[in-house]
Design a protein around this motif. Structure first.
Motif, short mmCIF file in Angstrom:
data_model
loop_
_atom_site.label_atom_id
_atom_site.label_comp_id
_atom_site.label_asym_id
_atom_site.label_seq_id
_atom_site.Cartn_x
_atom_site.Cartn_y
_atom_site.Cartn_z
N MET A 74 0.95 -1.16 0.25
CA MET A 74 0.05 -0.03 -0.06
C MET A 74 0.99 1.17 0.07
O MET A 74 2.00 1.25 -0.21
CB MET A 74 -0.94 -0.03 1.18
CG MET A 74 -0.12 -0.04 2.58
SD MET A 74 -1.18 0.27 4.03
CE MET A 74 -1.88 2.19 3.59
N ARG A 75 0.31 2.45 -0.04
CA ARG A 75 0.92 3.76 0.08
C ARG A 75 0.67 4.33 1.53
O ARG A 75 -0.51 4.32 1.81
CB ARG A 75 0.60 4.63 -1.02
CG ARG A 75 1.32 3.94 -2.30
CD ARG A 75 0.90 5.04 -3.57
NE ARG A 75 1.32 6.41 -3.28
CZ ARG A 75 2.85 6.67 -3.53
NH1 ARG A 75 3.69 5.57 -3.97
NH2 ARG A 75 3.16 7.85 -3.31
N GLY A 76 1.66 4.90 2.13
CA GLY A 76 1.17 5.45 3.34
C GLY A 76 2.45 5.83 3.81
O GLY A 76 3.67 5.67 3.23
N ASP A 77 2.41 6.30 5.41
CA ASP A 77 3.79 6.83 5.99
C ASP A 77 3.97 5.82 7.14
O ASP A 77 3.48 5.41 7.92
CB ASP A 77 3.35 8.13 6.66
CG ASP A 77 4.60 8.85 7.26
OD1 ASP A 77 5.46 8.00 7.67
OD2 ASP A 77 4.54 10.02 7.57
N PRO A 78 5.34 5.15 6.54
CA PRO A 78 5.41 3.99 7.76
C PRO A 78 5.97 4.26 8.99
O PRO A 78 5.59 3.70 10.06
CB PRO A 78 6.75 3.09 6.84
CG PRO A 78 7.17 4.10 5.92
CD PRO A 78 6.24 5.18 5.72
N VAL A 79 6.27 5.56 9.18
CA VAL A 79 6.70 6.29 10.54
C VAL A 79 5.18 6.09 11.40
O VAL A 79 5.33 5.89 12.50
CB VAL A 79 7.70 7.27 10.42
CG1 VAL A 79 7.71 7.88 12.04
CG2 VAL A 79 8.85 6.86 9.78
#
Length: 400
Positions: free
Chosen positions: A136-141
């Motif tokens: 998926m796409r997102g902010d891992p932090v």
């Protein structure tokens, strides 16, 4: 490097359905809890520091005392981070650095980070996930922060000998991450309020736990910013709780805003640091002294200044190779200092490599520091390894 974009369309605050007096009462209660949560680690730090000053510890005792001091300092750091996140949420300025990711790996990282706290309480922590990667796409932090907050909450309210389980699965085009515990549970009356600000379940068991009650509030906003949702379920007191995060395959669209580039500095070699002249500008005496000790122990020649004016004078007097400057200083801040430095000709230090040292640690704060003329941004509390890596990277610019 993965493609990155900055997502900052934080969801608006939900309108309060209570009276202003109720909101004031909740805020007062929160400030009371905040005072308690600050005093507890501060008190532990002061007591153990005094014991260390008095002496009488063997090596093991000193190591234990320092471990407690560090743990208490980390607790203060978490409180500061939570308050900062809540402030950004309220202002609609909480940002995401979006990139391709594998969600299972993000969840696993959060579980691994929580394993030590679970083991300390004698709690069984288990993760189950399918073998198929979930792209998926997102902010891992930010996503790891959300899952870590859920795990911290579960461990906090689960007694010794209990269980916390985490599962990751895909269902009907969505990804579901469930965090379940065998802890205190929640009443039906409290469930609708679990993710609200200034809300904590009043119970002997609940108030026996530390925390500001902001973790779930932050989780909700981080998940919603990714276009998902989070729900809470509990059969009742003593029956445990389950929190379910539902995420789409991709977060909601947003206009990309490129984040200013800052190359990740390589690990420093001692030889590149030795003999470099560094000017440290910070209005806090304890911070200046600590930085001086750290840098001198690593072979650097360090001068210090307590203000922007003093720093500018010493810059021209001693002609250092590198500049480290605090941002939030009285009378004249670090942004003003670096602008004045950059206005100088090269022979007077106008092109000196410089890094901002600041407790303002957000993406927008880093953008402001780079735009003002700093090449690097180091957030406080300062990590020694990160500090030395940045100095090494700055030193390499002198060779080019």
């Amino acid at each position: 490097m993965p493609e990155r974009e900055l997502l900052s369309n934080a969801p608006p605050e939900r309108p309060s359905d209570g009276k202003p007096q109720q909101e004031d009462g909740q805020r007062d209660a929160f400030l009371s809890v905040l005072s308690h949560e600050l005093r507890s680690p501060i008190g532990a730090i002061l007591m153990w520091v005094r014991l260390l000053q008095q002496g009488g510890f063997d090596a093991a005792g000193s190591a234990r005392a320092l471990t407690i001091v560090e743990r208490s300092a980390r607790a203060l750091e978490r409180i500061a981070e939570d308050l900062l996140h809540v402030s950004r949420i309220s202002a609609g300025k909480l940002s995401l650095a979006v990139q391709p990711l594998e969600l299972g790996a993000v969840v696993e990282a959060a579980v691994q980070a929580a394993d030590g706290d679970a083991a300390l309480k004698g709690i069984s922590l288990k993760l189950t996930r399918g073998g198929t990667p979930i792209q998926m796409r997102g902010d891992p932090v930010r996503l790891q922060q959300a899952f870590s907050n859920l795990l911290s909450n579960a461990i906090k309210f689960t007694p010794s000998g209990g269980n916390v389980t985490v599962s990751v699965e895909t269902l009907e085009g969505k990804t579901l991450v469930r965090v379940s515990d065998s802890g205190h549970g929640m009443t039906p009356e409290f469930l609708p309020l679990a993710f609200e600000r200034f809300r904590q379940q009043d119970s002997a068991s609940g108030r026996a736990q530390h925390g500001l009650g902001l973790g779930l509030y932050i989780v909700r906003h981080l998940v919603e910013l990714h276009g998902g949702s989070v729900t809470a379920h509990s059969p009742g007191r003593g029956a445990g709780s389950t929190f379910t995060v539902s995420l789409p395959s991709t977060p909601r669209s947003a206009t990309p805003h490129p984040e200013p580039a800052e190359a990740a500095p390589p690990r420093p070699a001692q030889s590149i640091l030795k003999g470099l002249r560094v000017l440290v500008v910070d209005d806090d005496e304890d911070t200046r002294e600590a930085l001086k000790v750290i840098l001198e122990q690593n072979g650097l020649d360090v001068s210090t200044a307590s203000s922007a004016t003093d720093g500018l004078q010493k810059l021209e007097q001693i002609k250092p190779n590198l500049l480290l400057s605090d941002v939030a200083m009285p009378i004249e801040d670090g942004y003003s200092l670096i602008r004045r430095v950059r206005a100088l000709p090269r022979e007077r230090g106008g092109e000196i490599p410089a890094a901002a040292l600041t407790a303002y640690a957000g993406v927008d704060d880093r953008r402001s520091a780079l735009a003002a003329g700093f090449q690097f941004h180091i957030s406080k509390p300062i990590d020694q390894e990160r500090l030395l890596e940045v100095i090494a990277a700055m030193a390499r610019t002198l060779e080019s």
